[in-house]
Design an enzyme around this catalytic site. Structure first.
Site, PDB file in Angstrom:
ATOM      1  N   CYS A 292      -1.747   6.653 -13.368  1.00  0.00           N
ATOM      2  CA  CYS A 292      -2.921   7.150 -13.243  1.00  0.00           C
ATOM      3  C   CYS A 292      -3.148   8.685 -13.433  1.00  0.00           C
ATOM      4  O   CYS A 292      -4.199   9.068 -13.824  1.00  0.00           O
ATOM      5  CB  CYS A 292      -3.669   6.898 -11.887  1.00  0.00           C
TER       6      CYS A 292
ATOM      7  N   HIS B   3      -9.370  12.080  -9.485  1.00  0.00           N
ATOM      8  CA  HIS B   3      -9.158  10.573  -9.700  1.00  0.00           C
ATOM      9  C   HIS B   3     -10.059   9.911  -8.920  1.00  0.00           C
ATOM     10  O   HIS B   3     -10.032  10.159  -7.653  1.00  0.00           O
ATOM     11  CB  HIS B   3      -7.600  10.539  -9.613  1.00  0.00           C
TER      12      HIS B   3
ATOM     13  N   ASN C  34     -10.993   2.091 -10.816  1.00  0.00           N
ATOM     14  CA  ASN C  34      -9.920   2.819 -11.028  1.00  0.00           C
ATOM     15  C   ASN C  34      -9.525   2.429 -12.527  1.00  0.00           C
ATOM     16  O   ASN C  34      -8.929   1.410 -12.828  1.00  0.00           O
ATOM     17  CB  ASN C  34      -8.861   2.619 -10.024  1.00  0.00           C
TER      18      ASN C  34
HETATM   19  O1  UT7 Z   1      -4.593   4.818  -8.591  1.00  0.00           O
HETATM   20  C1  UT7 Z   1      -3.390   4.262  -7.981  1.00  0.00           C
HETATM   21  C2  UT7 Z   1      -3.752   4.646  -6.442  1.00  0.00           C
HETATM   22  N1  UT7 Z   1      -4.338   3.668  -5.741  1.00  0.00           N
HETATM   23  C3  UT7 Z   1      -4.860   3.755  -4.548  1.00  0.00           C
HETATM   24  O2  UT7 Z   1      -5.042   5.023  -4.408  1.00  0.00           O
HETATM   25  C4  UT7 Z   1      -5.624   2.764  -3.780  1.00  0.00           C
HETATM   26  C5  UT7 Z   1      -5.175   3.187  -2.066  1.00  0.00           C
HETATM   27  N2  UT7 Z   1      -5.562   2.091  -1.242  1.00  0.00           N
HETATM   28  C6  UT7 Z   1      -6.832   1.709  -1.149  1.00  0.00           C
HETATM   29  O3  UT7 Z   1      -7.533   2.122  -1.784  1.00  0.00           O
HETATM   30  C7  UT7 Z   1      -7.157   0.742   0.013  1.00  0.00           C
HETATM   31  O4  UT7 Z   1      -6.063   0.534   0.732  1.00  0.00           O
HETATM   32  C8  UT7 Z   1      -7.520  -0.795  -0.499  1.00  0.00           C
HETATM   33  C9  UT7 Z   1      -8.815  -0.655  -1.047  1.00  0.00           C
HETATM   34  C10 UT7 Z   1      -6.450  -1.071  -1.513  1.00  0.00           C
HETATM   35  C11 UT7 Z   1      -7.491  -1.655   0.702  1.00  0.00           C
HETATM   36  O5  UT7 Z   1      -8.485  -0.997   1.608  1.00  0.00           O
HETATM   37  P1  UT7 Z   1      -8.101  -1.149   3.283  1.00  0.00           P
HETATM   38  O6  UT7 Z   1      -9.331  -0.604   3.993  1.00  0.00           O
HETATM   39  O7  UT7 Z   1      -6.737  -0.424   3.342  1.00  0.00           O
HETATM   40  O8  UT7 Z   1      -7.891  -2.590   3.715  1.00  0.00           O
HETATM   41  P2  UT7 Z   1      -6.452  -3.244   4.215  1.00  0.00           P
HETATM   42  O9  UT7 Z   1      -5.580  -3.501   2.926  1.00  0.00           O
HETATM   43  O10 UT7 Z   1      -6.293  -2.930   5.635  1.00  0.00           O
HETATM   44  O11 UT7 Z   1      -6.978  -4.892   4.394  1.00  0.00           O
HETATM   45  C12 UT7 Z   1      -8.112  -5.023   5.429  1.00  0.00           C
HETATM   46  C13 UT7 Z   1      -8.352  -6.533   5.409  1.00  0.00           C
HETATM   47  C14 UT7 Z   1      -7.114  -7.511   5.304  1.00  0.00           C
HETATM   48  O12 UT7 Z   1      -7.530  -8.624   5.918  1.00  0.00           O
HETATM   49  P3  UT7 Z   1      -7.290  -8.952   7.646  1.00  0.00           P
HETATM   50  O13 UT7 Z   1      -5.546  -8.796   7.597  1.00  0.00           O
HETATM   51  O14 UT7 Z   1      -7.572  -7.489   8.240  1.00  0.00           O
HETATM   52  O15 UT7 Z   1      -7.416 -10.030   7.891  1.00  0.00           O
HETATM   53  C15 UT7 Z   1      -6.877  -7.802   3.737  1.00  0.00           C
HETATM   54  O16 UT7 Z   1      -6.477  -9.180   3.564  1.00  0.00           O
HETATM   55  O17 UT7 Z   1      -9.161  -6.777   3.891  1.00  0.00           O
HETATM   56  C16 UT7 Z   1      -8.419  -7.980   3.356  1.00  0.00           C
HETATM   57  N3  UT7 Z   1      -8.794  -7.766   1.971  1.00  0.00           N
HETATM   58  C17 UT7 Z   1      -9.559  -8.093   1.167  1.00  0.00           C
HETATM   59  N4  UT7 Z   1     -10.966  -8.857   1.959  1.00  0.00           N
HETATM   60  C18 UT7 Z   1     -11.883  -9.186   0.929  1.00  0.00           C
HETATM   61  C19 UT7 Z   1      -7.971  -7.293   1.060  1.00  0.00           C
HETATM   62  N5  UT7 Z   1      -8.485  -7.165  -0.198  1.00  0.00           N
HETATM   63  C20 UT7 Z   1      -9.550  -7.669   0.062  1.00  0.00           C
HETATM   64  C21 UT7 Z   1     -10.468  -8.281  -1.080  1.00  0.00           C
HETATM   65  N6  UT7 Z   1     -11.848  -8.674  -0.472  1.00  0.00           N
HETATM   66  N7  UT7 Z   1     -10.412  -7.754  -2.255  1.00  0.00           N
END
Ligand code: UT7
Length: 373
Positions: A111, A249, A279
């Site tokens: 990125c 970014h 992104n």
């Molecule tokens: O450019 C490269 C750099 N990339 C980044 O900087 C990305 C950095 N990370 C993030 O932006 C965030 O961590 C995410 C958007 C990827 C995830 O958000 P989060 O608030 O950290 O969510 P999480 O991974 O803690 O997931 C929370 C819940 C989980 O369910 P449980 O275990 O709490 O039941 C996931 O399974 O949300 C679930 N989940 C989803 N639910 C609906 C994960 N992806 C999805 C989805 N739709 N697409």
């Protein structure tokens, strides 16, 4: 003293729009989850190649600078989704633009590739190696996406933008930057199937499996971009109070907010367009910069701070003094061919082109839900 002024800018976004609603038809996700956790509402899916997208962006940037491709001495192509590894993508763009004899190389820091490209092109201008350069940030991620993985499929989009740099005696362009990398944590953002280790990892090239530890990437993104902002400012003896516009970014709106808070830049001086594109990896900052100019958010002489973060895990921040001109000198008539397919049809095409992937399971939700596409 020679500087590298940014004299042209242009973007190219593919027309097919993939909404959160579309994604919720094929994945176990929802508009509410995606908007609240990321700020993304829609993203673009390309119907053309990476070089096609980049060519239109580059022609628009050249027109904005009032320059012909033949005047370029250097083409730097920032991407991690190359059309080919050999020959490189930059040489293809060089040939299409008629930049005869210009040096041409790709740069891949995921990125941050556009910003790392800005650093290298600026350094070559400032040391007198070249005078006129094109720096591209472009990605066509959609063919490499694992469209059955909701953790990543909702986050990314395709797009391209480019800037023209020209040697200048005025103090403008990139003034200072901080570049860094958390190599120790590189495995937390891995795409198996985009490189040559595919054979011993059991994933054929192009059929990808994403390893993505979202929360740790989030923490590292905030830490890396924040410390880079601080250091880039310190290198010029400045504080955030001097910043007219932060153009970060765009990976997650919550990351952008956290970086702005830590840098003490108020929301009205932060440029955000993540809701429309998600992104776009290397294209993200480049497109945001173009749109900030188009929307009149960059005034003559403005001081811009551009923090970035990506796979590797690379991070950086670039301090840019804009010049006096904020309007393009000319407008290019370059355009993409029309797109006859919807975004959902295009991602279905991506999946079909991959054929039978190992581990592809006809019972998986995408297989069943995609019957509606
Ligand atoms: O450019 C490269 C750099 N990339 C980044 O900087 C990305 C950095 N990370 C993030 O932006 C965030 O961590 C995410 C958007 C990827 C995830 O958000 P989060 O608030 O950290 O969510 P999480 O991974 O803690 O997931 C929370 C819940 C989980 O369910 P449980 O275990 O709490 O039941 C996931 O399974 O949300 C679930 N989940 C989803 N639910 C609906 C994960 N992806 C999805 C989805 N739709 N697409």
């Amino acid at each position: 003293m020679t500087y590298a002024a940014i004299t042209g800018w242009g973007k190219c976004l593919p027309p097919a729009i993939l909404t959160n609603q579309d994604l919720s038809a094929i994945l176990d996700t929802s508009d509410e989850w995606i908007v609240s956790r990321t700020g993304i509402r829609e993203r673009r899916i390309s119907h053309v190649s990476l070089t096609d997208l980049a060519e239109v962006a580059a022609r628009r940037a050249l027109a904005a600078a009032g320059m012909e491709g033949g005047a370029l001495d250097l083409v730097v192509f920032g991407t991690c989704s190359h059309d080919d590894q050999v020959p490189n993508t930059a040489s293809g763009l060089q040939a299409r633009l008629g930049a005869v004899g210009a040096a041409a190389y790709d740069i891949n820091t995921a990125c941050t590739s556009f910003l790392y490209g800005l650093s290298t092109a600026t350094a070559l201008i400032r040391t007198g190696v070249v005078r006129n350069a094109l720096v591209v940030g472009a990605e066509v991620i959609s063919p490499f996406m694992d469209w059955s993985n909701r953790d990543v499929a909702v986050l990314f989009g395709d797009g391209a933008a480019a800037v023209v740099l020209q040697a200048s005696e005025r103090e403008e362009g990139l003034l200072a930057e901080k570049l860094g990398c958390y190599g120790d944590a590189r495995e937390i953002l891995r795409v198996d199937g985009m490189g040559c280790t595919y054979a011993n990892r059991g994933v054929p090239y192009g059929i990808t499996r994403w390893q993505f530890e979202g929360q740790e990437i989030f923490r590292r993104a905030v830490a890396g971009m924040s410390s880079a902002c601080e250091e880039a400012l310190a290198r010029c003896g400045l504080t955030a109070a001097a910043i007219d516009l932060l153009v970060p970014h765009q990976a997650n709106l919550r990351i952008i907010d956290a970086v702005a808070r830590r840098a003490h830049v108020p929301a009205e001086r932060v440029y955000v367009n993540i809701e429309r594109y998600g992104n776009m990896s290397a294209a993200t900052v480049a497109v945001a910069l173009c749109e900030a100019l188009e929307e009149g958010r960059v005034r003559p002489g403005a001081l811009l701070l551009l923090p970035g973060f990506g796979g590797g895990l690379t991070w950086c921040a670039h301090l840019v003094r804009w010049g006096e001109r904020v309007q393009p000198l000319g407008v290019s008539d370059a355009a993409l061919p029309p797109c006859e397919r919807t975004a959902l049809q295009l991602i279905r095409d991506c999946r079909d082109r991959k054929g039978t992937a190992p581990g592809r399971d006809p019972r998986d939700p995408w297989e069943r839900r995609s019957a509606i596409v």
